[in-house]
Scaffold this motif. Sequence first.
Motif, PDB file in Angstrom:
ATOM      1  N   TYR A  30      21.974  -0.763  -9.985  1.00 50.82           N
ATOM      2  CA  TYR A  30      23.235  -1.350  -9.522  1.00 50.82           C
ATOM      3  C   TYR A  30      22.987  -2.632  -8.726  1.00 50.82           C
ATOM      4  O   TYR A  30      23.664  -3.651  -8.930  1.00 50.82           O
ATOM      5  N   LEU A  31      22.006  -2.593  -7.815  1.00 50.31           N
ATOM      6  CA  LEU A  31      21.710  -3.767  -6.999  1.00 50.31           C
ATOM      7  C   LEU A  31      21.177  -4.925  -7.836  1.00 50.31           C
ATOM      8  O   LEU A  31      21.523  -6.095  -7.603  1.00 50.31           O
ATOM      9  N   VAL A  32      20.344  -4.603  -8.826  1.00 51.82           N
ATOM     10  CA  VAL A  32      19.813  -5.665  -9.704  1.00 51.82           C
ATOM     11  C   VAL A  32      20.948  -6.330 -10.473  1.00 51.82           C
ATOM     12  O   VAL A  32      21.022  -7.573 -10.561  1.00 51.82           O
ATOM     13  N   LEU A  33      21.850  -5.539 -11.026  1.00 52.04           N
ATOM     14  CA  LEU A  33      22.980  -6.105 -11.763  1.00 52.04           C
ATOM     15  C   LEU A  33      23.869  -6.947 -10.855  1.00 52.04           C
ATOM     16  O   LEU A  33      24.355  -8.020 -11.249  1.00 52.04           O
ATOM     17  N   TYR A  34      24.088  -6.472  -9.635  1.00 51.81           N
ATOM     18  CA  TYR A  34      24.921  -7.225  -8.701  1.00 51.81           C
ATOM     19  C   TYR A  34      24.279  -8.553  -8.341  1.00 51.81           C
ATOM     20  O   TYR A  34      24.941  -9.601  -8.305  1.00 51.81           O
ATOM     21  N   ILE A  35      22.964  -8.525  -8.075  1.00 55.01           N
ATOM     22  CA  ILE A  35      22.254  -9.753  -7.707  1.00 55.01           C
ATOM     23  C   ILE A  35      22.244 -10.746  -8.868  1.00 55.01           C
ATOM     24  O   ILE A  35      22.349 -11.963  -8.667  1.00 55.01           O
TER      25      ILE A  35
END
Length: 211
Positions: A30-35
């Motif tokens: 989730y964090l990778v996609l958001y970044i």
Amino acid sequence: MLLLYYGRLKSNVNLIVCTSSFGCAVEVIYLVLYIVYAPKRDKVFTVKGIILFNLGGYCLIMVVTNLLTQRSKRVIAMGWICAVYSVAVYASPLSIMRHVIRTKSVEYMPFPPSFFLTLCATMWFFYGLLIQDFFVALPNVLGFLLGITQMIIYVKYKNANKGVEITEQMQKEDMESSVGDIKPSFADHEQIKKITIVIAEKKVESDEIKA
């Protein structure tokens, strides 16, 4: 990550280790996609938060618990830390609940997350009770109560804005119909045009007579 470390310190809690590992993997994705897709300003803010709190805070807790506590008390120390963290996680929707009550709109508090929060808290409570781990069981009592409260608020306010929206739509239609009533038709435009031409012709004739 904290529960994963707690599960590794304590024996016979493989379920906590497996669940925490899966949760960490999902959160990383989730964090990778958001970044990747976030605007630059939000991207920088998120990366700073991850470095400061996730990595820095986690490493600090590991260092403190390993250096300042004995092995026999390390599990208890991590249990209290995880319990406080769980309470903070469950209490985080309080601001959203306040916003819903103030605006009477459930736009930012959908029902499925509240339902699954309650279900998750209930399951973890009984699991902690069965293995006699009160650091797991007790925080989920608060999670259960807050989940029930969120669902009650959702049911109370889910139709609160429908009446307002219907009234606004009716007022809009009334205004449009009123504007349509006072708007001149094509025939009225033609009649005004003919009257203007007749008045202009009469003015020309009067000017010729005077001349």
